[in-house]
Design a protein around this motif. Structure first.
Motif, short mmCIF file in Angstrom:
data_model
loop_
_atom_site.label_atom_id
_atom_site.label_comp_id
_atom_site.label_asym_id
_atom_site.label_seq_id
_atom_site.Cartn_x
_atom_site.Cartn_y
_atom_site.Cartn_z
N SER A 171 0.83 -1.19 0.00
CA SER A 171 0.00 0.00 0.00
C SER A 171 0.87 1.25 0.00
O SER A 171 0.54 2.25 -0.63
CB SER A 171 -0.93 0.01 1.21
OG SER A 171 -0.21 0.06 2.41
N TYR A 188 -6.17 0.53 -0.06
CA TYR A 188 -5.61 -0.75 -0.48
C TYR A 188 -6.54 -1.90 -0.12
O TYR A 188 -6.83 -2.77 -0.94
CB TYR A 188 -4.24 -0.95 0.16
CG TYR A 188 -3.53 -2.20 -0.33
CD1 TYR A 188 -2.77 -2.16 -1.49
CD2 TYR A 188 -3.65 -3.40 0.35
CE1 TYR A 188 -2.13 -3.31 -1.95
CE2 TYR A 188 -3.03 -4.54 -0.11
CZ TYR A 188 -2.26 -4.49 -1.25
OH TYR A 188 -1.65 -5.63 -1.71
N ALA A 205 -7.98 5.10 -5.38
CA ALA A 205 -7.01 4.01 -5.49
C ALA A 205 -6.71 3.69 -6.95
O ALA A 205 -5.54 3.53 -7.34
CB ALA A 205 -7.54 2.76 -4.78
#
Length: 220
Positions: free
Chosen positions: A147, A157, A198
């Protein structure tokens, strides 16, 4: 994929119950990551004489010795009784590594890393088979280093890994953001934001391009 699990176990089912009974303010923490069942423990929450008197009276302790001292804690090497060592063997049997462990108010909090989810699950079931009232407080799939390497927060993550495993990116989609939100106990919008951020971070890193947010910020 490695799995990090945070477990809570009652001292009454594991170790140092008598110490907690006799010294209610007692607390302890493991010295460092452990790969054996006899780690160093920093003990505090009471004076030396009352803690050692409680250790002498605790059936989970076979022997102990003080090896260091700090202003509010003392470091001990504790040899636990066979039944405690057997619990330790359960924790290590599935290639588990104790990353951190502490105890307060009669409860042990143990943070462990396993090679994958299946190893963690088998350990959990082994503890239940021993009639230990274990509680899983947190489960995180994937190494923490990943991560950080991809520039993601741990929440981002964990969310995107779970989304991939549940089939969120499959055609047709196998899970909805609402179902993921229910699993994490957060709002649908929060899941969507985690996935967008993300995905954007990973794509910009892997493709070596600057995302739109960074570009706009640089222009201001």
């Amino acid at each position: 994929m490695t799995t990090v699990v945070e477990l809570e176990l009652p001292a009454a089912d594991t170790a140092l119950r008598r110490v907690f009974d006799r010294v209610p303010s007692f607390h302890c923490r493991m010295e460092q990551a452990a790969v054996s069942d006899c780690p160093g423990l920093w003990l505090g929450g009471g004076n030396r004489s009352e803690i050692e008197a409680a250790l002498d009276d605790d059936p989970s302790v076979d022997a102990y010795s003080q090896i260091d001292t700090a202003p509010d804690e003392r470091l001990y090497r504790i040899e636990f009784a066979d039944e405690v060592c057997e619990i330790g063997a359960v924790l290590f049997a599935e290639d588990g590594t104790i990353l951190a462990a502490s105890a307060a108010s009669g409860t042990w909090s143990v943070r462990m890393r396993f090679p994958d989810h299946e190893h963690a699950t088998r350990t959990y079931r082994r503890l239940l088979d021993r009639d230990i009232d274990v509680d899983v407080r947190r489960l995180q799939k994937g190494p923490e280093a990943n991560s950080k390497r991809h520039g993601l927060t741990s929440e981002q993550y964990e969310t995107i890994v779970t989304a991939i495993e549940r089939g969120y990116f499959e055609i047709p989609r196998q899970v909805s953001t609402q179902e993921l939100a229910d699993e994490f106990g957060i709002s649908n919008q929060s899941v969507s934001e985690r996935l967008r951020r993300a995905s954007g971070t990973i794509l910009s890193t892997e493709l070596n391009v600057e995302d739109g947010r960074s570009s706009l910020e640089n222009r201001d």
